[in-house]
Motif scaffolding. Structure first.
Motif, PDB file in Angstrom:
ATOM      1  N   UNK A 198       0.875  -1.242   0.030  1.00 25.51           N
ATOM      2  CA  UNK A 198       0.058  -0.052   0.067  1.00 25.51           C
ATOM      3  C   UNK A 198       0.796   1.269  -0.014  1.00 25.51           C
ATOM      4  N   UNK A 199       2.000   1.091   0.625  1.00 26.58           N
ATOM      5  CA  UNK A 199       2.801   2.392   0.972  1.00 26.58           C
ATOM      6  C   UNK A 199       3.426   2.533  -0.400  1.00 26.58           C
ATOM      7  N   UNK A 200       3.877   1.467  -1.309  1.00 30.47           N
ATOM      8  CA  UNK A 200       4.480   1.721  -2.531  1.00 30.47           C
ATOM      9  C   UNK A 200       3.439   2.312  -3.500  1.00 30.47           C
ATOM     10  N   UNK A 201       2.281   1.625  -3.357  1.00 29.38           N
ATOM     11  CA  UNK A 201       1.101   2.278  -4.327  1.00 29.38           C
ATOM     12  C   UNK A 201       0.905   3.827  -3.903  1.00 29.38           C
ATOM     13  N   UNK A 202       0.889   4.052  -2.764  1.00 29.84           N
ATOM     14  CA  UNK A 202       0.902   5.685  -2.429  1.00 29.84           C
ATOM     15  C   UNK A 202       1.852   6.486  -3.190  1.00 29.84           C
ATOM     16  N   UNK A 203       2.871   5.787  -3.323  1.00 27.65           N
ATOM     17  CA  UNK A 203       4.099   6.601  -3.868  1.00 27.65           C
ATOM     18  C   UNK A 203       4.253   6.522  -5.333  1.00 27.65           C
ATOM     19  N   UNK A 204       3.209   5.971  -5.814  1.00 27.91           N
ATOM     20  CA  UNK A 204       3.034   5.769  -7.211  1.00 27.91           C
ATOM     21  C   UNK A 204       3.975   4.570  -8.000  1.00 27.91           C
ATOM     22  N   UNK A 245      -6.068   3.492  -5.871  1.00 25.29           N
ATOM     23  CA  UNK A 245      -4.488   4.215  -5.283  1.00 25.29           C
ATOM     24  C   UNK A 245      -4.512   5.397  -5.900  1.00 25.29           C
ATOM     25  N   UNK A 246      -4.862   5.790  -7.006  1.00 27.54           N
ATOM     26  CA  UNK A 246      -4.494   6.978  -7.452  1.00 27.54           C
ATOM     27  C   UNK A 246      -5.631   7.978  -6.947  1.00 27.54           C
ATOM     28  N   UNK A 247      -6.928   7.540  -6.751  1.00 25.59           N
ATOM     29  CA  UNK A 247      -7.730   8.250  -5.680  1.00 25.59           C
ATOM     30  C   UNK A 247      -7.243   8.583  -4.314  1.00 25.59           C
ATOM     31  N   UNK A 248      -6.575   7.735  -3.695  1.00 22.22           N
ATOM     32  CA  UNK A 248      -6.003   7.812  -2.337  1.00 22.22           C
ATOM     33  C   UNK A 248      -5.153   8.992  -2.360  1.00 22.22           C
ATOM     34  N   UNK A 249      -4.369   8.939  -3.506  1.00 15.87           N
ATOM     35  CA  UNK A 249      -3.257   9.878  -3.645  1.00 15.87           C
ATOM     36  C   UNK A 249      -3.668  11.244  -4.068  1.00 15.87           C
ATOM     37  N   UNK A 250      -4.654  11.596  -4.619  1.00 12.23           N
ATOM     38  CA  UNK A 250      -5.347  12.557  -5.205  1.00 12.23           C
ATOM     39  C   UNK A 250      -6.148  13.395  -3.865  1.00 12.23           C
ATOM     40  N   UNK A 251      -6.542  12.609  -3.012  1.00 14.33           N
ATOM     41  CA  UNK A 251      -7.206  13.027  -2.134  1.00 14.33           C
ATOM     42  C   UNK A 251      -6.197  13.570  -0.639  1.00 14.33           C
ATOM     43  N   UNK A 278      -2.964   8.641   7.133  1.00  8.66           N
ATOM     44  CA  UNK A 278      -2.486  10.011   7.413  1.00  8.66           C
ATOM     45  C   UNK A 278      -2.732  10.784   5.934  1.00  8.66           C
ATOM     46  N   UNK A 279      -3.481  12.054   6.140  1.00 11.78           N
ATOM     47  CA  UNK A 279      -3.734  12.732   4.923  1.00 11.78           C
ATOM     48  C   UNK A 279      -3.078  14.302   4.944  1.00 11.78           C
ATOM     49  N   UNK A 280      -2.486  14.643   4.043  1.00  8.78           N
ATOM     50  CA  UNK A 280      -1.864  15.904   3.915  1.00  8.78           C
ATOM     51  C   UNK A 280      -2.080  16.467   2.634  1.00  8.78           C
ATOM     52  N   UNK A 281      -2.852  17.820   2.616  1.00  7.71           N
ATOM     53  CA  UNK A 281      -2.668  18.472   1.254  1.00  7.71           C
ATOM     54  C   UNK A 281      -2.504  19.958   1.806  1.00  7.71           C
ATOM     55  N   UNK A 282      -2.406  20.821   0.741  1.00  8.03           N
ATOM     56  CA  UNK A 282      -2.038  22.184   0.685  1.00  8.03           C
ATOM     57  C   UNK A 282      -3.305  23.122   1.484  1.00  8.03           C
ATOM     58  N   UNK A 283      -4.423  22.602   1.226  1.00 12.98           N
ATOM     59  CA  UNK A 283      -5.668  22.889   1.732  1.00 12.98           C
ATOM     60  C   UNK A 283      -6.162  22.108   3.088  1.00 12.98           C
ATOM     61  N   UNK A 306     -16.682   8.700   6.619  1.00 10.80           N
ATOM     62  CA  UNK A 306     -15.546   9.103   7.766  1.00 10.80           C
ATOM     63  C   UNK A 306     -14.753  10.000   7.205  1.00 10.80           C
ATOM     64  N   UNK A 307     -14.282   9.979   5.741  1.00  5.26           N
ATOM     65  CA  UNK A 307     -13.397  11.026   4.988  1.00  5.26           C
ATOM     66  C   UNK A 307     -14.228  12.437   5.158  1.00  5.26           C
ATOM     67  N   UNK A 308     -15.565  12.517   4.875  1.00  2.05           N
ATOM     68  CA  UNK A 308     -16.219  13.720   5.028  1.00  2.05           C
ATOM     69  C   UNK A 308     -16.272  14.203   6.185  1.00  2.05           C
TER      70      UNK A 308
END
Length: 143
Positions: free
Chosen positions: A16-22, A62-68, A97-102, A136-138
């Motif tokens: 999963x961690x490798x998938x999050x890293x693309x 996984x692309x969606x997880x990265x996007x959010x 753990x989630x982190x974005x500019x906003x 939960x994400x909302x």
């Protein structure tokens, strides 16, 4: 069986961690699941096959997880409920753990219950039961 299931989820976490890293490994995805499986959530119950459609769904997921903004996904606990000598339910406590500019760093703990089958070549997932991930994400402002 417990040791092999623990090793399985340590491997799953690394995948999963490798998938999050693309850097997903489609062959590894196929090796984690049985030929057919079921998934249950508040949205309903679905059945699937371990084929190209599973790999594509995982890539999109996984692309969606990265996007959010998903930055990390770790197993924080594992408890087994044996069914017989070849089957169990693995109750896996995850920490995302989630982190974005906003979005400030946001940590969400959740649990997924995996139906596992022990085979000669190792355990495989043949189903899972999860809660309402979207809600939960909302609630945490990720979506």
């Amino acid at each position: 069986m417990e040791d092999s299931i623990r090793r399985f989820f340590a491997r799953y976490e690394q995948f999963f961690l490798r998938a999050l890293a693309g850097e997903p490994d489609p062959a590894e995805v196929a090796g984690l699941y049985a030929e057919e499986f079921i998934a249950a959530s508040p949205a309903g119950v679905k059945a699937g096959k371990n084929d190209a459609s599973l790999i594509e769904a995982m890539r999109q997921g996984h692309a969606q997880y990265r996007a959010i903004g998903t930055r990390d996904m770790r197993v924080r606990g594992l408890r087994l409920s044996p069914i017989d000598e070849m089957h169990c339910v693995a109750h896996v406590a995850w920490r995302a753990t989630y982190l974005r500019a906003d979005l400030p760093e946001t940590v969400i703990d959740f649990e997924v219950h995996y139906l596992m089958q022990q085979r000669q070549d190792g355990p495989r997932v043949f189903g899972w039961i999860s809660g309402d991930e979207t809600a939960v994400l909302r609630r945490h402002g990720v979506l």
